[in-house]
Design a protein around this motif. Sequence first.
Motif, short mmCIF file in Angstrom:
data_model
loop_
_atom_site.label_atom_id
_atom_site.label_comp_id
_atom_site.label_asym_id
_atom_site.label_seq_id
_atom_site.Cartn_x
_atom_site.Cartn_y
_atom_site.Cartn_z
N TYR A 209 0.62 -1.54 0.01
CA TYR A 209 0.09 -0.07 0.09
C TYR A 209 1.13 0.94 -0.07
CZ TYR A 209 -3.76 3.28 1.12
OH TYR A 209 -4.24 3.89 1.50
N SER A 210 1.34 1.52 -1.03
CA SER A 210 2.12 3.01 -1.16
C SER A 210 0.99 4.38 -0.35
CB SER A 210 2.16 3.54 -2.83
OG SER A 210 0.80 3.76 -3.08
N PRO A 211 1.98 5.25 0.15
CA PRO A 211 1.30 7.19 0.58
C PRO A 211 0.92 7.01 -0.12
CG PRO A 211 3.69 6.26 0.24
CD PRO A 211 3.34 5.09 -0.39
N ARG A 212 0.47 7.59 -1.92
CA ARG A 212 -0.26 7.73 -2.59
C ARG A 212 -1.71 7.02 -2.08
NH1 ARG A 212 4.75 8.62 -4.51
NH2 ARG A 212 5.13 11.08 -5.48
N GLY A 213 -1.97 5.98 -1.62
CA GLY A 213 -3.12 5.31 -1.64
C GLY A 213 -3.64 4.20 -2.26
N LYS A 214 -2.65 3.21 -2.68
CA LYS A 214 -3.55 2.79 -3.65
C LYS A 214 -2.26 1.42 -3.39
CE LYS A 214 -4.71 5.28 -7.10
NZ LYS A 214 -5.74 5.29 -7.56
N TRP A 215 -2.85 0.10 -3.73
CA TRP A 215 -2.77 -1.36 -3.23
C TRP A 215 -2.09 -1.93 -4.90
CZ3 TRP A 215 -3.06 -3.85 1.69
CH2 TRP A 215 -3.97 -2.54 2.09
N ARG A 216 -1.07 -3.02 -4.69
CA ARG A 216 -0.32 -3.80 -5.36
C ARG A 216 -0.39 -5.35 -5.54
NH1 ARG A 216 4.71 -3.84 -7.33
NH2 ARG A 216 6.28 -2.26 -5.93
N HIS A 217 -0.59 -6.09 -5.98
CA HIS A 217 0.06 -7.15 -5.71
C HIS A 217 1.39 -7.22 -5.90
CE1 HIS A 217 0.08 -11.91 -7.04
NE2 HIS A 217 0.23 -11.50 -5.68
N PHE A 218 2.14 -7.75 -4.55
CA PHE A 218 3.39 -7.77 -4.54
C PHE A 218 3.99 -9.40 -5.12
CE2 PHE A 218 8.09 -7.56 -1.93
CZ PHE A 218 8.26 -6.52 -3.16
N ALA A 219 4.12 -9.75 -4.19
CA ALA A 219 4.71 -11.52 -3.98
C ALA A 219 3.45 -12.42 -3.88
CB ALA A 219 5.35 -11.46 -3.53
N GLY A 220 3.39 -13.78 -4.46
CA GLY A 220 2.73 -15.11 -3.62
C GLY A 220 1.60 -15.05 -5.36
N SER A 221 0.96 -16.36 -4.95
CA SER A 221 0.65 -16.55 -6.71
C SER A 221 -1.38 -16.98 -5.86
CB SER A 221 1.12 -17.83 -7.29
OG SER A 221 3.13 -17.30 -7.45
N TRP A 222 -1.36 -16.49 -6.62
CA TRP A 222 -3.10 -16.76 -6.38
C TRP A 222 -3.46 -18.22 -6.93
CZ3 TRP A 222 -6.75 -14.29 -3.48
CH2 TRP A 222 -6.54 -12.77 -3.96
N LYS A 223 -3.99 -18.80 -6.62
CA LYS A 223 -4.57 -20.12 -6.71
C LYS A 223 -5.68 -20.79 -7.86
CE LYS A 223 -6.41 -25.12 -5.55
NZ LYS A 223 -6.97 -25.63 -4.66
N VAL A 224 -5.35 -20.86 -8.95
CA VAL A 224 -6.03 -20.63 -10.59
C VAL A 224 -7.28 -21.68 -10.07
CG1 VAL A 224 -6.49 -21.16 -12.35
CG2 VAL A 224 -5.13 -19.28 -11.32
N ARG A 225 -8.85 -22.01 -10.26
CA ARG A 225 -9.87 -22.73 -9.63
C ARG A 225 -9.85 -23.35 -10.84
NH1 ARG A 225 -13.13 -20.35 -7.06
NH2 ARG A 225 -13.29 -20.67 -4.57
N PRO A 226 -10.09 -24.93 -11.27
CA PRO A 226 -10.54 -25.38 -12.05
C PRO A 226 -11.98 -25.42 -12.37
CG PRO A 226 -9.52 -26.51 -10.25
CD PRO A 226 -9.00 -25.91 -9.72
N PRO A 227 -11.99 -25.83 -13.85
CA PRO A 227 -14.26 -25.07 -14.12
C PRO A 227 -14.19 -26.08 -13.04
CG PRO A 227 -12.35 -25.28 -16.03
CD PRO A 227 -11.61 -25.19 -14.35
N LYS A 228 -16.06 -25.00 -12.70
CA LYS A 228 -16.90 -25.93 -12.49
C LYS A 228 -16.17 -26.33 -10.49
CE LYS A 228 -19.32 -27.37 -16.12
NZ LYS A 228 -20.44 -28.00 -17.20
N ASP A 229 -15.72 -26.08 -10.29
CA ASP A 229 -14.53 -26.63 -9.07
C ASP A 229 -15.88 -25.72 -7.67
OD1 ASP A 229 -13.61 -27.51 -6.80
OD2 ASP A 229 -11.76 -25.90 -6.52
N ASP A 230 -16.08 -26.58 -6.36
CA ASP A 230 -17.12 -25.39 -5.96
C ASP A 230 -16.13 -24.94 -4.74
OD1 ASP A 230 -19.15 -25.07 -3.84
OD2 ASP A 230 -18.58 -26.60 -2.73
N PRO A 231 -16.04 -23.39 -4.91
CA PRO A 231 -15.39 -22.74 -4.23
C PRO A 231 -16.15 -22.57 -2.73
CG PRO A 231 -16.99 -21.45 -5.59
CD PRO A 231 -17.26 -22.76 -5.84
N LYS A 232 -14.30 -22.19 -1.74
CA LYS A 232 -14.83 -23.53 -0.78
C LYS A 232 -14.00 -21.69 -0.16
CE LYS A 232 -14.61 -28.14 -1.11
NZ LYS A 232 -14.53 -28.20 -2.59
N ASP A 233 -14.11 -22.03 1.50
CA ASP A 233 -13.80 -20.34 2.09
C ASP A 233 -11.97 -20.40 1.78
OD1 ASP A 233 -12.69 -22.45 3.97
OD2 ASP A 233 -12.87 -21.16 5.91
#
Length: 233
Positions: A209-233
Motif C-alpha cells: 500500500y503506497s503513501p499515495r493510497g494505492k494497493w498492488r500485488h507484490f508477491a505470492g500467487s493466487w490459486k487458479v480454480r479448476p472449471p466448475k470447482d466448488d468455491p470454499k472459504d
Amino acid sequence: MDERPAYLALVRHGAYHQRPGAPSARQPYPLTDAGQAQATQCGADLADLIAAHGLTLDPVIHSSCQLRAWQTAAGIAEALRARDHAVREIRETPSLAERGLGSAANLTVAEIEAVLAADPRHAPPPTGWKADSHYRLPLEGAESLMQAGARVARYLQHRVGRDGRPGQVTVCVGHGAAFRHAAHHLGLLAFDDIARLSMFHARPLLFCYSPRGKWRHFAGSWKVRPPKDDPKD
C-alpha cells in the motif's frame, strides 16, 4: 515523507477438519496434521519473503476468531520466532471472519435449503447460492460474500492503509472467500476473478500500500480454480 509502501500478507488458514456438506464459514474445528505443517511452512516462507525484500515484521499477527485461523497464526508465529523475528501477540478479531450465515451457521447446504422451504416467509434460494457473491440468506445475522469482503477490507485498510509503517509487513490470517472479496473491494481483483481464483492453504500473498493510497500485488500467487470447482472459504 517516507515513500516506501506498507505491506500486507494475507494467509488463508491451513487444512482443517470440516463438516461434510456444510459451507465452511464459521465451523469451529481444528487444523489437521497437514494443516499444522502448512502453518509452520508458511512462517518459514514469510521469513524468506521478509529477508529477500529487506522488510520488517509487524510484531502483531491478526487472525479471525475461528480455531483454524488462530492455530495457523500460532504456527506462523512459532516459525517466525525460530527465525529470530519478534512476534508479540496474535490478535483475534471477528472482522476477519468468513461470511456469516447467521442462524444457519454450520448447517449443511441441504439443511439450510430445508429450513427455507419450511418457512413461508422466504423464497427458495437461487441455484448456486452458496457461491453467489451478492446473495444473502434471509436469516437473522446472515451476510453476503460481498458484505463479508467489505467488512474485511475495512479492517485491512485500517490496519495497513492507515496504521501500517513503511517497509513493515502486517500478517493477517483468515479465510479465502472473504479475502478474495476484500481484495476486490480494495481494487486488487476484478469481480470476475473472485470466482476464477482461490487461495492456497497457508501460503502468503503479499500486497503493498503506497503513501499515495494505492494497493498492488507484490508477491505470492493466487490459486487458479479448476472449471466448475466448488468455491470454499
